[in-house]
Design a protein around this motif. Structure first.
Motif, PDB file in Angstrom:
ATOM      1  N   ALA A 184      69.267  61.179  45.412  1.00  0.00           N
ATOM      2  CA  ALA A 184      70.300  62.200  45.261  1.00  0.00           C
ATOM      3  C   ALA A 184      69.788  63.406  44.496  1.00  0.00           C
ATOM      4  O   ALA A 184      70.027  64.552  44.881  1.00  0.00           O
ATOM      5  CB  ALA A 184      71.521  61.603  44.556  1.00  0.00           C
ATOM      6  N   VAL A 185      69.051  63.174  43.398  1.00  0.00           N
ATOM      7  CA  VAL A 185      68.571  64.291  42.589  1.00  0.00           C
ATOM      8  C   VAL A 185      67.546  65.105  43.370  1.00  0.00           C
ATOM      9  O   VAL A 185      67.483  66.335  43.247  1.00  0.00           O
ATOM     10  CB  VAL A 185      68.005  63.782  41.247  1.00  0.00           C
ATOM     11  CG1 VAL A 185      66.735  62.972  41.449  1.00  0.00           C
ATOM     12  CG2 VAL A 185      67.743  64.967  40.317  1.00  0.00           C
ATOM     13  N   ARG A 186      66.736  64.440  44.197  1.00  0.00           N
ATOM     14  CA  ARG A 186      65.758  65.173  44.998  1.00  0.00           C
ATOM     15  C   ARG A 186      66.454  66.038  46.051  1.00  0.00           C
ATOM     16  O   ARG A 186      66.085  67.192  46.267  1.00  0.00           O
ATOM     17  CB  ARG A 186      64.782  64.205  45.666  1.00  0.00           C
ATOM     18  CG  ARG A 186      63.880  63.464  44.673  1.00  0.00           C
ATOM     19  CD  ARG A 186      62.725  62.779  45.399  1.00  0.00           C
ATOM     20  NE  ARG A 186      63.206  61.743  46.305  1.00  0.00           N
ATOM     21  CZ  ARG A 186      63.407  60.479  45.964  1.00  0.00           C
ATOM     22  NH1 ARG A 186      63.168  60.075  44.720  1.00  0.00           N
ATOM     23  NH2 ARG A 186      63.839  59.590  46.858  1.00  0.00           N
ATOM     24  N   ASP A 187      67.470  65.465  46.707  1.00  0.00           N
ATOM     25  CA  ASP A 187      68.214  66.230  47.707  1.00  0.00           C
ATOM     26  C   ASP A 187      68.913  67.417  47.058  1.00  0.00           C
ATOM     27  O   ASP A 187      68.933  68.519  47.613  1.00  0.00           O
ATOM     28  CB  ASP A 187      69.239  65.337  48.407  1.00  0.00           C
ATOM     29  CG  ASP A 187      68.573  64.254  49.248  1.00  0.00           C
ATOM     30  OD1 ASP A 187      67.375  64.403  49.555  1.00  0.00           O
ATOM     31  OD2 ASP A 187      69.249  63.258  49.570  1.00  0.00           O
ATOM     32  N   PHE A 188      69.499  67.162  45.882  1.00  0.00           N
ATOM     33  CA  PHE A 188      70.227  68.230  45.187  1.00  0.00           C
ATOM     34  C   PHE A 188      69.282  69.370  44.805  1.00  0.00           C
ATOM     35  O   PHE A 188      69.554  70.550  45.066  1.00  0.00           O
ATOM     36  CB  PHE A 188      70.913  67.661  43.942  1.00  0.00           C
ATOM     37  CG  PHE A 188      71.561  68.701  43.081  1.00  0.00           C
ATOM     38  CD1 PHE A 188      72.822  69.183  43.378  1.00  0.00           C
ATOM     39  CD2 PHE A 188      70.901  69.220  41.968  1.00  0.00           C
ATOM     40  CE1 PHE A 188      73.414  70.155  42.587  1.00  0.00           C
ATOM     41  CE2 PHE A 188      71.487  70.182  41.169  1.00  0.00           C
ATOM     42  CZ  PHE A 188      72.751  70.649  41.488  1.00  0.00           C
TER      43      PHE A 188
ATOM     44  N   SER B  43      81.701  66.625  41.305  1.00  0.00           N
ATOM     45  CA  SER B  43      81.398  65.246  41.671  1.00  0.00           C
ATOM     46  C   SER B  43      80.806  65.227  43.070  1.00  0.00           C
ATOM     47  O   SER B  43      81.413  65.726  44.016  1.00  0.00           O
ATOM     48  CB  SER B  43      82.664  64.390  41.614  1.00  0.00           C
ATOM     49  OG  SER B  43      82.389  63.070  42.036  1.00  0.00           O
ATOM     50  N   ALA B  44      79.595  64.666  43.190  1.00  0.00           N
ATOM     51  CA  ALA B  44      78.920  64.553  44.490  1.00  0.00           C
ATOM     52  C   ALA B  44      78.425  63.120  44.627  1.00  0.00           C
ATOM     53  O   ALA B  44      77.239  62.840  44.508  1.00  0.00           O
ATOM     54  CB  ALA B  44      77.771  65.556  44.586  1.00  0.00           C
ATOM     55  N   ILE B  45      79.362  62.210  44.862  1.00  0.00           N
ATOM     56  CA  ILE B  45      79.067  60.780  44.893  1.00  0.00           C
ATOM     57  C   ILE B  45      79.037  60.298  46.330  1.00  0.00           C
ATOM     58  O   ILE B  45      80.018  60.413  47.067  1.00  0.00           O
ATOM     59  CB  ILE B  45      80.127  59.985  44.105  1.00  0.00           C
ATOM     60  CG1 ILE B  45      80.330  60.579  42.708  1.00  0.00           C
ATOM     61  CG2 ILE B  45      79.734  58.525  44.019  1.00  0.00           C
ATOM     62  CD1 ILE B  45      79.084  60.590  41.859  1.00  0.00           C
TER      63      ILE B  45
ATOM     64  N   VAL C  90      77.024  68.483  37.017  1.00  0.00           N
ATOM     65  CA  VAL C  90      77.098  67.846  38.341  1.00  0.00           C
ATOM     66  C   VAL C  90      76.831  66.358  38.162  1.00  0.00           C
ATOM     67  O   VAL C  90      75.824  65.962  37.570  1.00  0.00           O
ATOM     68  CB  VAL C  90      76.062  68.454  39.306  1.00  0.00           C
ATOM     69  CG1 VAL C  90      76.128  67.742  40.655  1.00  0.00           C
ATOM     70  CG2 VAL C  90      76.295  69.945  39.478  1.00  0.00           C
ATOM     71  N   LEU C  91      77.753  65.545  38.667  1.00  0.00           N
ATOM     72  CA  LEU C  91      77.621  64.094  38.625  1.00  0.00           C
ATOM     73  C   LEU C  91      77.326  63.635  40.053  1.00  0.00           C
ATOM     74  O   LEU C  91      78.146  63.829  40.949  1.00  0.00           O
ATOM     75  CB  LEU C  91      78.923  63.476  38.116  1.00  0.00           C
ATOM     76  CG  LEU C  91      78.952  61.968  37.859  1.00  0.00           C
ATOM     77  CD1 LEU C  91      77.963  61.589  36.761  1.00  0.00           C
ATOM     78  CD2 LEU C  91      80.356  61.522  37.472  1.00  0.00           C
ATOM     79  N   THR C  92      76.135  63.032  40.269  1.00  0.00           N
ATOM     80  CA  THR C  92      75.756  62.747  41.650  1.00  0.00           C
ATOM     81  C   THR C  92      74.961  61.452  41.765  1.00  0.00           C
ATOM     82  O   THR C  92      74.327  60.997  40.806  1.00  0.00           O
ATOM     83  CB  THR C  92      74.926  63.916  42.228  1.00  0.00           C
ATOM     84  OG1 THR C  92      74.651  63.654  43.596  1.00  0.00           O
ATOM     85  CG2 THR C  92      73.619  64.090  41.471  1.00  0.00           C
ATOM     86  N   ARG C  93      75.035  60.880  42.978  1.00  0.00           N
ATOM     87  CA  ARG C  93      74.217  59.739  43.373  1.00  0.00           C
ATOM     88  C   ARG C  93      74.333  59.602  44.891  1.00  0.00           C
ATOM     89  O   ARG C  93      75.199  60.210  45.527  1.00  0.00           O
ATOM     90  CB  ARG C  93      74.628  58.442  42.688  1.00  0.00           C
ATOM     91  CG  ARG C  93      75.983  57.893  43.066  1.00  0.00           C
ATOM     92  CD  ARG C  93      75.980  56.354  43.034  1.00  0.00           C
ATOM     93  NE  ARG C  93      75.222  55.802  44.160  1.00  0.00           N
ATOM     94  CZ  ARG C  93      74.810  54.540  44.237  1.00  0.00           C
ATOM     95  NH1 ARG C  93      75.061  53.706  43.240  1.00  0.00           N
ATOM     96  NH2 ARG C  93      74.150  54.098  45.307  1.00  0.00           N
ATOM     97  N   GLY C  94      73.455  58.799  45.475  1.00  0.00           N
ATOM     98  CA  GLY C  94      73.467  58.610  46.918  1.00  0.00           C
ATOM     99  C   GLY C  94      74.595  57.696  47.359  1.00  0.00           C
ATOM    100  O   GLY C  94      75.381  57.187  46.548  1.00  0.00           O
ATOM    101  N   GLY C  95      74.669  57.471  48.662  1.00  0.00           N
ATOM    102  CA  GLY C  95      75.746  56.655  49.211  1.00  0.00           C
ATOM    103  C   GLY C  95      75.518  55.173  48.998  1.00  0.00           C
ATOM    104  O   GLY C  95      74.486  54.732  48.499  1.00  0.00           O
ATOM    105  N   GLY C  96      76.501  54.398  49.384  1.00  0.00           N
ATOM    106  CA  GLY C  96      76.439  52.953  49.233  1.00  0.00           C
ATOM    107  C   GLY C  96      77.788  52.334  49.511  1.00  0.00           C
ATOM    108  O   GLY C  96      78.753  53.012  49.868  1.00  0.00           O
ATOM    109  N   SER C  97      77.851  51.045  49.338  1.00  0.00           N
ATOM    110  CA  SER C  97      79.114  50.342  49.538  1.00  0.00           C
ATOM    111  C   SER C  97      80.051  50.613  48.372  1.00  0.00           C
ATOM    112  O   SER C  97      79.686  51.253  47.380  1.00  0.00           O
ATOM    113  CB  SER C  97      78.856  48.836  49.656  1.00  0.00           C
ATOM    114  OG  SER C  97      78.324  48.341  48.425  1.00  0.00           O
TER     115      SER C  97
END
Length: 410
Positions: free
Chosen positions: A162-166, A245-247, A213-220
């Motif tokens: 996520a941080v790399r994409d951001f 928020s970019a969760i 910015v609060l972020t992480r990649g996708g998941g269940s």
């Protein structure tokens, strides 16, 4: 030694076992698995639900310990009386199949019965209802994002995608922006406390940040549960700094998304949301410069035209002519004034003569000119009766020319 090497090569070649291709192996597994399991009912909870434009439904069917990928083809999905939802407990009837392209197995669902929300989804709804009743998701309390942020805090796992994409997307935006990555656990034991601590640290950074910015990649849902924890949601809602928020992915909705000032669908979208596009800003600046130049030229042209109009006026071309004209007008006004005054005097004189003639005609002295006289006694009053005087009294008679004093004898 070369002889020994040659013998070893022959030995390896002669002992090479018979092998199968990956496709052949997968085909054997597919035949065994699909032949062993007949159509079956499976109970579980819907997670990671995806609805592509094709109309098929892809999801994960899970319980507390295990999970299996599921698929509902469009023909079956179109006959469902009500749509399935994330976190819903269901009974699925279908066949277990092997997806050879990925070497994974999945369940192709032909029938589906609703059983209500799963435990995790129920917990999600309870927390959301509680925080919503407190107004934590209200639009009135949300802050506006700065239009030109210069210092941005990013709370995420430093090793995550996520941080790399951001950051990759952010580099395409406006330059001169400083990013401060605040490390935090985004999944697993202790992750909620880690995110809360990171939010508190973001408030204390000096010089202060413009936004977080609060972020992480996708998941269940389980993977993203940290961002549904009440403590984390409250930390986001109570942040003094504007929060984004970019969760997860677009389909993933967490309570932090609802509490944040702005929700971005993905980490990449978060960068484009908070940072203006450099090309767009450059184009805007160019447009403003052209508008300013056009406005400046227009104003200069208007001023030049105005100066030309003023220059063409007589007062600037022949300034003495104005003075001469004013002097001539003054002389004309003086002559008119004199004539008016003379006419006024003549009229007044005529009126005075007329009034004097009228007054003279009414005067008793005018009668004397016709031979009459007026006699007054010693008291100055006119004598109208002979009885008004006595012998020896001096009387005065006024005639046209002079006055006569007499003594009464009889």
């Amino acid at each position: 030694m070369p002889s020994n090497q040659h013998n070893d090569d022959l030995l390896v070649q002669s002992d090479t076992p018979h092998s199968v291709t990956v496709s052949e192996l997968t085909g054997h597994i597919k035949a065994i698995l699909e032949g062993t399991f007949p159509s079956i009912w499976v109970a579980g909870e819907i997670s990671d639900l995806v609805r592509p434009r094709s109309g098929h439904l892809y999801f994960t069917l899970k319980d507390n310990d295990s999970q299996i990928r599921g698929i509902i083809w469009r023909s079956t999905a179109s006959r469902m009386k009500e749509p399935i939802k994330e976190g819903q407990s269901v009974l699925c009837f279908g066949d277990v199949e092997v997806y050879a392209a990925r070497g994974s197995y999945q369940m192709v669902v032909r029938k589906l019965q609703m059983q209500g929300l799963g435990p995790l989804q129920q917990k999600f709804e309870l927390i959301r209802a509680k925080l919503q009743s407190e107004g934590l998701f209200s639009a009135d309390r949300k802050q506006s994002l700065p239009t030109q942020p210069r210092r941005i805090g990013v709370i995420t796992s430093p090793s995550g995608a996520a941080v790399r994409d951001f950051l990759k997307s952010a580099m395409q935006g406006m330059g001169g922006v400083e990013f401060i990555v605040i490390p935090a656990l985004v999944q697993g034991v202790g992750s909620a406390k880690s995110v809360v601590d990171a939010m508190k640290a973001a408030q204390r950074i000096s010089p202060p940040l413009d936004l977080v910015v609060l972020t992480r990649g996708g998941g269940s849902m389980e993977d993203l549960w940290t961002f549904n924890e009440e403590s984390v949601v409250r930390a986001v809602a109570n942040s003094k700094l504007p929060t984004v928020s970019a969760i997860g992915h677009e389909i993933d909705v967490t309570l932090c998304d609802l509490a944040a000032d702005v929700r971005a669908l993905t980490p990449t979208a978060a960068a484009t949301t908070i940072l203006p596009d450099a090309k767009l800003v450059g184009q805007t600046v160019s447009d403003l410069r052209r508008r300013l130049e056009r406005a400046g030229r227009s104003i200069i042209t208007q001023r030049v035209d105005r100066l030309n109009q003023l220059e063409s006026r007589t007062v600037f071309r022949k300034p003495h002519e104005v003075i001469h004209n004013r002097s001539r007008q003054l002389d004309e006004l003086d002559a008119r004034g004199r004539r008016a005054m003379f006419a006024k005097l003549q009229l007044s004189k005529a009126k005075l003569q007329s009034a004097a003639a009228s007054l003279s005609a009414l005067s008793p002295l005018q009668v004397l000119t016709r031979g009459y006289s007026v006699t007054v006694g010693e008291n100055g009053k006119a004598i109208l009766d002979a009885k008004d005087v006595v012998p020896g009294e001096i009387i005065h008679t006024r005639v046209h020319q002079g006055e006569i004093k007499s003594v009464v004898q009889d």
